[in-house]
Scaffold this motif. Structure first.
Motif, PDB file in Angstrom:
ATOM      1  N   VAL A   1      -8.236  21.898 -20.032  1.00  0.00           N
ATOM      2  CA  VAL A   1      -8.417  20.740 -20.914  1.00  0.00           C
ATOM      3  C   VAL A   1      -9.826  20.197 -20.712  1.00  0.00           C
ATOM      4  N   ARG A   2     -10.312  19.480 -21.716  1.00  0.00           N
ATOM      5  CA  ARG A   2     -11.636  18.867 -21.631  1.00  0.00           C
ATOM      6  C   ARG A   2     -11.557  17.430 -22.141  1.00  0.00           C
ATOM      7  N   PHE A   3     -12.268  16.543 -21.450  1.00  0.00           N
ATOM      8  CA  PHE A   3     -12.431  15.164 -21.880  1.00  0.00           C
ATOM      9  C   PHE A   3     -13.872  15.038 -22.363  1.00  0.00           C
ATOM     10  N   LEU A   4     -14.058  14.945 -23.680  1.00  0.00           N
ATOM     11  CA  LEU A   4     -15.394  14.869 -24.266  1.00  0.00           C
ATOM     12  C   LEU A   4     -15.406  13.871 -25.418  1.00  0.00           C
ATOM     13  N   GLY A   5     -16.399  13.015 -25.441  1.00  0.00           N
ATOM     14  CA  GLY A   5     -16.585  12.109 -26.567  1.00  0.00           C
ATOM     15  C   GLY A   5     -15.388  11.221 -26.856  1.00  0.00           C
ATOM     16  N   GLY A   6     -14.705  10.766 -25.823  1.00  0.00           N
ATOM     17  CA  GLY A   6     -13.562   9.880 -26.012  1.00  0.00           C
ATOM     18  C   GLY A   6     -12.291  10.580 -26.448  1.00  0.00           C
ATOM     19  N   GLU A   7     -12.292  11.906 -26.413  1.00  0.00           N
ATOM     20  CA  GLU A   7     -11.119  12.686 -26.815  1.00  0.00           C
ATOM     21  C   GLU A   7     -10.660  13.577 -25.672  1.00  0.00           C
ATOM     22  N   LEU A   8      -9.389  13.875 -25.660  1.00  0.00           N
ATOM     23  CA  LEU A   8      -8.815  14.893 -24.790  1.00  0.00           C
ATOM     24  C   LEU A   8      -8.595  16.111 -25.676  1.00  0.00           C
TER      25      LEU A   8
ATOM     26  N   TYR B   1     -17.954  20.864 -29.642  1.00  0.00           N
ATOM     27  CA  TYR B   1     -17.080  21.326 -28.560  1.00  0.00           C
ATOM     28  C   TYR B   1     -17.595  22.657 -28.021  1.00  0.00           C
ATOM     29  N   ALA B   2     -17.886  23.592 -28.928  1.00  0.00           N
ATOM     30  CA  ALA B   2     -18.327  24.933 -28.518  1.00  0.00           C
ATOM     31  C   ALA B   2     -19.645  24.872 -27.750  1.00  0.00           C
ATOM     32  N   GLU B   3     -20.540  23.977 -28.162  1.00  0.00           N
ATOM     33  CA  GLU B   3     -21.817  23.834 -27.462  1.00  0.00           C
ATOM     34  C   GLU B   3     -21.605  23.371 -26.023  1.00  0.00           C
ATOM     35  N   GLU B   4     -20.666  22.464 -25.833  1.00  0.00           N
ATOM     36  CA  GLU B   4     -20.396  21.911 -24.506  1.00  0.00           C
ATOM     37  C   GLU B   4     -19.570  22.857 -23.634  1.00  0.00           C
ATOM     38  N   VAL B   5     -18.534  23.460 -24.213  1.00  0.00           N
ATOM     39  CA  VAL B   5     -17.550  24.221 -23.433  1.00  0.00           C
ATOM     40  C   VAL B   5     -17.846  25.721 -23.395  1.00  0.00           C
TER      41      VAL B   5
END
Length: 160
Positions: free
Chosen positions: A51-58, A113-117
Motif C-alpha cells: 500500500v502507499r500513502f501519497l497526496g492524502g490518499e491511501l 502514482y507511477a512516477e512515485e511508486v
C-alpha cells in the motif's frame, strides 16, 4: 461530513490526527500487508498487498487481472490488515482499515502514482474511501483496548 460518509486518508488524518499517525506508522513499518476482498460467491479472499500513502490518499496498486482486482471491480468493499511482523514491533497495536476501493482511470493521477511508486506496467490503481479504522492494543499488560473510528463519529475507545 455526515456520519457514515466515507473519507479518504486525509479526511481520517484531519478528523483524528494522533490515531492516524499511529495507523500510518504501523503500515509504514512493513512493505506487505493483508487485503481482504469478497469473492464472486461472497466468501472472503485474503491476499498480500503493498500500500502507499501519497497526496492524502491511501492507494492500492495491483497487477492486471489479479483476483483481488476482479473482486474489487465486482464489490468494492475491502478490509486491510497491517502486517504484524514477528509481533515484537507491535507497540502501535494491531490496525485494520475498512472501506471501499475506487479504481482510478484518470491519466494524471495514474502518472503521478507511477512516477512515485514505479509499478510494473500495466497495473490497476485503486484509491480508498475509508468507512472504519480499528486499532487494538494491550494497555498496562491488563487491558485490551480497542479504538474504533468511523467517518462523522468521534473516536470510540473500549477497554476490556
Amino acid at each position: 461530513m455526515t456520519s457514515g460518509t466515507p473519507v479518504n486518508w486525509a479526511g481520517f488524518a484531519t478528523a483524528v490526527p494522533a490515531p492516524a499517525d499511529t495507523v500510518g506508522a504501523r503500515f509504514g513499518a512493513y512493505t506487505h500487508h493483508v487485503l481482504a476482498t469478497l469473492r464472486k460467491d461472497g466468501s472472503p479472499r485474503t491476499t498480500g498487498l503493498e500500500v502507499r500513502f501519497l497526496g492524502g490518499e491511501l492507494w492500492l496498486g495491483m497487477m492486471p487481472g489479479s483476483l483481488k482486482a476482479l473482486d474489487l471491480h465486482r464489490d468494492p468493499r475491502f478490509a486491510l490488515q497491517a502486517n504484524p511482523g514477528d509481533g515484537a514491533g507491535m507497540g502501535g497495536g494491531d490496525v485494520r482499515i475498512g472501506g471501499r476501493a475506487v479504481e482510478v482511470e484518470d491519466a494524471g493521477a495514474r502518472a503521478g502514482y507511477a512516477e512515485e511508486v514505479k509499478p510494473p506496467e500495466p497495473f490497476h490503481l485503486f484509491r480508498t474511501e475509508l468507512t472504519e479504522v480499528v486499532r487494538t492494543r494491550v494497555e498496562d499488560d491488563r487491558y485490551l483496548v480497542v479504538e474504533i473510528w468511523r467517518p462523522g463519529e468521534p473516536l470510540r475507545t473500549v477497554r476490556r
